[in-house]
Design a protein around this motif. Structure first.
Motif, PDB file in Angstrom:
ATOM      1  N   GLU A  86       0.833  -1.199   0.000  1.00  0.00           N
ATOM      2  CA  GLU A  86       0.000   0.000   0.000  1.00  0.00           C
ATOM      3  C   GLU A  86       0.876   1.262   0.000  1.00  0.00           C
ATOM      4  O   GLU A  86       0.653   2.189  -0.782  1.00  0.00           O
ATOM      5  CB  GLU A  86      -0.923  -0.005   1.218  1.00  0.00           C
ATOM      6  CG  GLU A  86      -1.929   1.110   1.215  1.00  0.00           C
ATOM      7  CD  GLU A  86      -2.861   1.063   2.420  1.00  0.00           C
ATOM      8  OE1 GLU A  86      -3.575   2.068   2.606  1.00  0.00           O
ATOM      9  OE2 GLU A  86      -2.874   0.069   3.164  1.00  0.00           O
TER      10      GLU A  86
ATOM     11  N   ARG B  96      -8.182  -0.854   7.645  1.00  0.00           N
ATOM     12  CA  ARG B  96      -8.194  -1.146   6.212  1.00  0.00           C
ATOM     13  C   ARG B  96      -9.339  -2.103   5.886  1.00  0.00           C
ATOM     14  O   ARG B  96      -9.574  -3.074   6.612  1.00  0.00           O
ATOM     15  CB  ARG B  96      -6.868  -1.765   5.796  1.00  0.00           C
ATOM     16  CG  ARG B  96      -5.710  -0.804   5.827  1.00  0.00           C
ATOM     17  CD  ARG B  96      -4.387  -1.548   5.598  1.00  0.00           C
ATOM     18  NE  ARG B  96      -3.276  -0.637   5.508  1.00  0.00           N
ATOM     19  CZ  ARG B  96      -2.615  -0.161   6.563  1.00  0.00           C
ATOM     20  NH1 ARG B  96      -2.952  -0.514   7.794  1.00  0.00           N
ATOM     21  NH2 ARG B  96      -1.607   0.680   6.394  1.00  0.00           N
TER      22      ARG B  96
ATOM     23  N   ARG C 163     -10.469   2.719   4.082  1.00  0.00           N
ATOM     24  CA  ARG C 163     -10.485   2.551   5.533  1.00  0.00           C
ATOM     25  C   ARG C 163     -11.902   2.788   6.032  1.00  0.00           C
ATOM     26  O   ARG C 163     -12.623   3.622   5.508  1.00  0.00           O
ATOM     27  CB  ARG C 163      -9.507   3.513   6.188  1.00  0.00           C
ATOM     28  CG  ARG C 163      -8.068   3.207   5.750  1.00  0.00           C
ATOM     29  CD  ARG C 163      -7.078   3.936   6.606  1.00  0.00           C
ATOM     30  NE  ARG C 163      -5.749   3.685   6.130  1.00  0.00           N
ATOM     31  CZ  ARG C 163      -4.829   3.025   6.827  1.00  0.00           C
ATOM     32  NH1 ARG C 163      -5.106   2.570   8.015  1.00  0.00           N
ATOM     33  NH2 ARG C 163      -3.633   2.859   6.326  1.00  0.00           N
TER      34      ARG C 163
END
Length: 128
Positions: A22, A38, A32
């Motif tokens: 990421e 996440r 999120r």
């Protein structure tokens, strides 16, 4: 939606690798939730499976990042993406062929040992 721990179980990738991907832009679309955790979509999971395939077939992180960048630029890069993967496919095919060649040598050597061991066993004379 999948949590990071669910993605770890599905892909076998540790959370640290997922966070690294990421950070490096290899996973550009990780959302999120309200608590800041996440959440991975089915689309991200499919992308991760491709990333694992690319990595396991010898593509470097830098190359995967470059491929990701092409995707982020949209449909105008379709030809470039196809060429990118076609070149990688040729490298993989060459590697597979070389591995198969070496495997055949190993198989022949094992067969030689089988013959030698058979000859050794059959040459023992039973005197009783």
């Amino acid at each position: 939606m999948y949590s990071i721990s669910e993605i770890e179980k599905i892909t076998g990738l540790p959370a640290s690798t997922l966070r690294y991907y990421e950070q490096e832009g290899i996973l550009p679309s990780v959302n999120r939730n309200a608590r800041g955790r996440r959440e991975y979509t089915e689309e991200v999971l499919e992308w991760l499976e491709l990333v694992v395939a690319l990595k396991d077939t010898g593509m470097s992180i830098e190359e995967i990042k470059a491929y990701t960048e092409l995707i982020l630029h949209g449909d105008e890069t379709l030809n470039a993406r196809k060429d990118f993967l076609s070149q990688h496919k040729m490298k993989v095919e060459k590697s597979v062929a070389q591995t198969q060649f070496h495997l055949e040598k190993i198989i022949r050597k094992i067969a030689i040992y089988d013959v030698l061991m058979y000859k050794k066993e059959s040459s023992k004379v039973n005197l009783i």
